[in-house]
Write an enzyme that holds these catalytic residues in place. Structure first.
Site, PDB file in Angstrom:
ATOM      1  N   ASN A  81       0.826  -1.208   0.000  1.00  0.00           N
ATOM      2  CA  ASN A  81       0.000   0.000   0.000  1.00  0.00           C
ATOM      3  C   ASN A  81       0.863   1.262   0.000  1.00  0.00           C
ATOM      4  OD1 ASN A  81      -2.168  -1.738   0.161  1.00  0.00           O
ATOM      5  ND2 ASN A  81      -2.493  -1.474   2.354  1.00  0.00           N
ATOM      6  N   GLU A 182      -2.497  -3.594  -5.453  1.00  0.00           N
ATOM      7  CA  GLU A 182      -3.882  -3.730  -4.973  1.00  0.00           C
ATOM      8  C   GLU A 182      -4.761  -2.555  -5.391  1.00  0.00           C
ATOM      9  OE1 GLU A 182      -3.972  -4.668  -0.752  1.00  0.00           O
ATOM     10  OE2 GLU A 182      -3.249  -6.703  -1.151  1.00  0.00           O
ATOM     11  N   GLU A 301       1.916 -11.562  -2.543  1.00  0.00           N
ATOM     12  CA  GLU A 301       1.658 -11.451  -1.098  1.00  0.00           C
ATOM     13  C   GLU A 301       0.880 -12.679  -0.667  1.00  0.00           C
ATOM     14  OE1 GLU A 301       0.116  -7.761   0.516  1.00  0.00           O
ATOM     15  OE2 GLU A 301       1.113  -6.614  -1.082  1.00  0.00           O
ATOM     16  N   GLN A 360       5.431 -10.647   5.219  1.00  0.00           N
ATOM     17  CA  GLN A 360       6.602  -9.964   4.722  1.00  0.00           C
ATOM     18  C   GLN A 360       7.846 -10.623   5.306  1.00  0.00           C
ATOM     19  OE1 GLN A 360       6.233  -5.656   4.796  1.00  0.00           O
ATOM     20  NE2 GLN A 360       4.176  -5.691   3.936  1.00  0.00           N
TER      21      GLN A 360
HETATM   22  O1  AHR Z   1       1.439  -6.815   3.505  1.00  0.00           O
HETATM   23  C1  AHR Z   1       0.683  -5.835   4.139  1.00  0.00           C
HETATM   24  C2  AHR Z   1      -0.297  -5.143   3.193  1.00  0.00           C
HETATM   25  O2  AHR Z   1      -1.230  -6.090   2.760  1.00  0.00           O
HETATM   26  C3  AHR Z   1       0.270  -4.598   1.916  1.00  0.00           C
HETATM   27  O3  AHR Z   1       0.778  -3.315   2.039  1.00  0.00           O
HETATM   28  C4  AHR Z   1      -0.915  -4.586   1.008  1.00  0.00           C
HETATM   29  O4  AHR Z   1      -0.571  -4.724  -0.342  1.00  0.00           O
HETATM   30  C5  AHR Z   1      -1.793  -5.697   1.536  1.00  0.00           C
HETATM   31  O5  AHR Z   1      -3.089  -5.283   1.718  1.00  0.00           O
END
Ligand code: AHR
Length: 514
Positions: A81, A182, A301, A360
């Site tokens: 994001n 996204e 992700e 992450q």
């Molecule tokens: O990984 C955390 C968040 O999850 C990322 O910034 C976003 O792309 C997703 O909604």
């Protein structure tokens, strides 16, 4: 070999293995991860000048060591994001001239101490492939082209010369680029509908490939299978971008909600269905275009994230500075089993998923945690990822798994046992990854007609019932269990799977039988 005589229960699971029945090649980029400017992923995560282990560039070497052990091949950056309101120009040039800005995605003051050059040079030093994202939220074609030229351009043009003036002569040669993040999500800064985004991504992608035709581009797919626009989003976006992009993104996070353990354990099946639906949507556009090109998936992700049950929502975060603690989920043994099972799904789709990122890497829903000025440690979810990255080499196998099913509230019937396998054609080394989603021990018959297969033993993660393991001591007391070599019979091997477990077995194909 185990001396115990084991007999699989009638109606139990049978896995049929043959090294020549293959799904595709395991791309090493399947073991990617993600570092976003979010919470403590960058500051006090990968980067902490003054930390006892920091190198001359301020990057923590204890984290680098754990990243190596984890087997991460690639890292996505800078968001997430975050990227949708990021001006990359603010993060390059002399650090003392850089200005902080208020990142609206996470309502955090970004000091801009780490930017494109710091990240790409960290990747080079650690042997990790970078995956970059451009801002298609508040920016557009020009900023995307400028950043690509800054990274990959040869001397003699505006942005490449800026990179050289900033001390970096040689182009970085970044291969993989996300066209935004996204963009279907109403939470995204600069959120767009599918037509707006599809047109913008096509134009940005077209221009970027004119700068560097060797790059691979990822169009944003849906941010989850449960988005109301899912399906239609993929169809519309790909109708604009099919000939320009190489991959479509998928994002998926899973969590145990209201004690519904069975549904949580069945998350891999939900992921499997999600993949099949996205592949079907992409192939439908390809068919309509009479195209021989296949769009592949960048699952950039995926993870367990207690998004609904622990995260207050970005709009409820106060404005903060100095690397606040945001979404630092603490994981349990059960979470590790589910992460292992999600890897089973990814491997089983190796033909269509060359790129994936565990979201992450550090501190933020991460396998690695750190304390500022202190230690770094492995969460429970570290172990299945590390074992898979190590053992899954070569070709992904088309295993045939015949397994009874179990009911779940969220996903309907799901298999009780799932499996993926790999074989390294050069060495004959085999990796076999098996999940037992039931709460009882399972004896699984592994048939290997027409080939001599040896399974040596393995390492398992178990869903103990201790709950999240907070802090270094508790997290690191969770260690994978050694699994003995299973009983070998005539053309079959009996695998003994602990209740609610995920096991990575290693072995070898010994010789082809006629
Ligand atoms: O990984 C955390 C968040 O999850 C990322 O910034 C976003 O792309 C997703 O909604």
């Amino acid at each position: 070999m185990s001396s115990t005589t084991a007999a699989p229960a009638p109606g139990g699971t049978t896995i049929t293995f043959h090294p020549e029945f293959r799904v595709g090649t395991v791309d090493r980029r399947l073991f990617g991860s993600f570092v976003e400017h979010l919470g403590r992923a960058v500051y006090t995560g990968v980067y902490e000048p003054g930390h006892a282990t920091a190198d001359d560039h301020g990057f923590r070497q204890d984290v680098v060591e754990l990243t190596r052990e984890l087997g991460v091949s690639m890292v996505r950056y800078p968001g997430g994001n975050f990227v949708s309101n990021y001006d990359w120009e603010d993060g390059v040039g002399p650090v003392e001239d850089r200005k902080p800005f208020l990142d609206l995605a996470w309502r955090t003051v970004e000091p801009n101490l780490v930017g494109t050059d710091e990240f790409l040079q960290y990747c080079e030093r650690t042997g990790i492939e970078p995956m970059m994202a451009v801002n298609l939220g508040t920016r557009g074609v020009a900023a995307a082209v400028g950043l690509l030229e800054y990274c990959n351009g040869e001397a003699g043009t505006r942005w490449a010369d800026m990179r050289i003036a900033n001390g970096r002569e040689k182009p970085y040669g970044v291969k993989l680029w996300c066209l935004g993040n996204e963009m279907d999500g109403p939470w995204q800064i600069g959120h767009k509908d599918a037509h707006e985004y599809g047109k913008l991504a096509a134009e940005a992608g077209k221009a970027m490939k004119l700068v560097d035709p060797s790059i691979e581009l990822v169009a944003c797919g849906s941010s989850s299978m449960y988005m109301p626009t899912f399906g239609e989003w993929e169809r519309t976006v790909l109708s604009y971008t099919y000939d320009i992009v190489d991959h479509i993104s998928m994002h998926a996070y899973y969590e145990e909600l209201n004690g519904d353990r069975a549904s949580f354990l069945g998350s891999g099946t939900a992921m499997d269905r999600f993949v099949e639906r996205v592949v079907a949507s992409a192939d439908a556009i390809g068919a309509q275009k009479r195209s021989d090109k296949k769009i592949t998936i960048s699952f950039d992700e995926w993870n367990v994230w207690y998004l609904e049950s622990r995260f207050p929502g970005e709009e409820n975060l106060p404005i903060q500075r100095d690397a606040p603690r945001i979404i630092e989920d603490v994981y349990s043994g059960l979470d590790a089993v589910v992460v292992g099972d999600l890897l089973v799904t990814l491997l089983n789709h190796a033909d269509r998923i060359p790129v994936a990122c565990l979201a992450q890497l550090v501190n933020v829903i991460a396998p690695i945690m750190t304390e500022p000025g202190g230690a770094a440690w492995r969460q429970t979810t570290f172990h299945p990822f590390a074992a898979t990255a190590r053992l899954a080499q070569g070709a992904a196998l088309d295993l045939r798994v015949a397994s009874p099913s179990m009911p779940t509230t969220k996903h309907g019937d799901v298999p009780t046992v799932t499996a993926a396998g790999t074989v390294d054609p050069g060495t004959g080394a085999v990796g076999l990854f098996v999940t037992n989603r039931t709460d009882t021990e399972q004896l699984v018959t592994l048939r290997h007609p027409g080939c001599a297969l040896r399974i040596d033993g393995g390492t398992a993660v178990l869903a103990d019932h201790e709950g999240p393991r907070e802090g270094k001591e508790s997290a690191e007391s969770y260690v994978p269990v050694e699994v003995e070599a299973p009983e070998h019979g005539n053309g079959t091997i009996t695998l003994r799977l602990a209740p609610e477990s995920w096991t990575a077995f290693s072995g070898a194909v010994e010789a082809a039988e006629d």
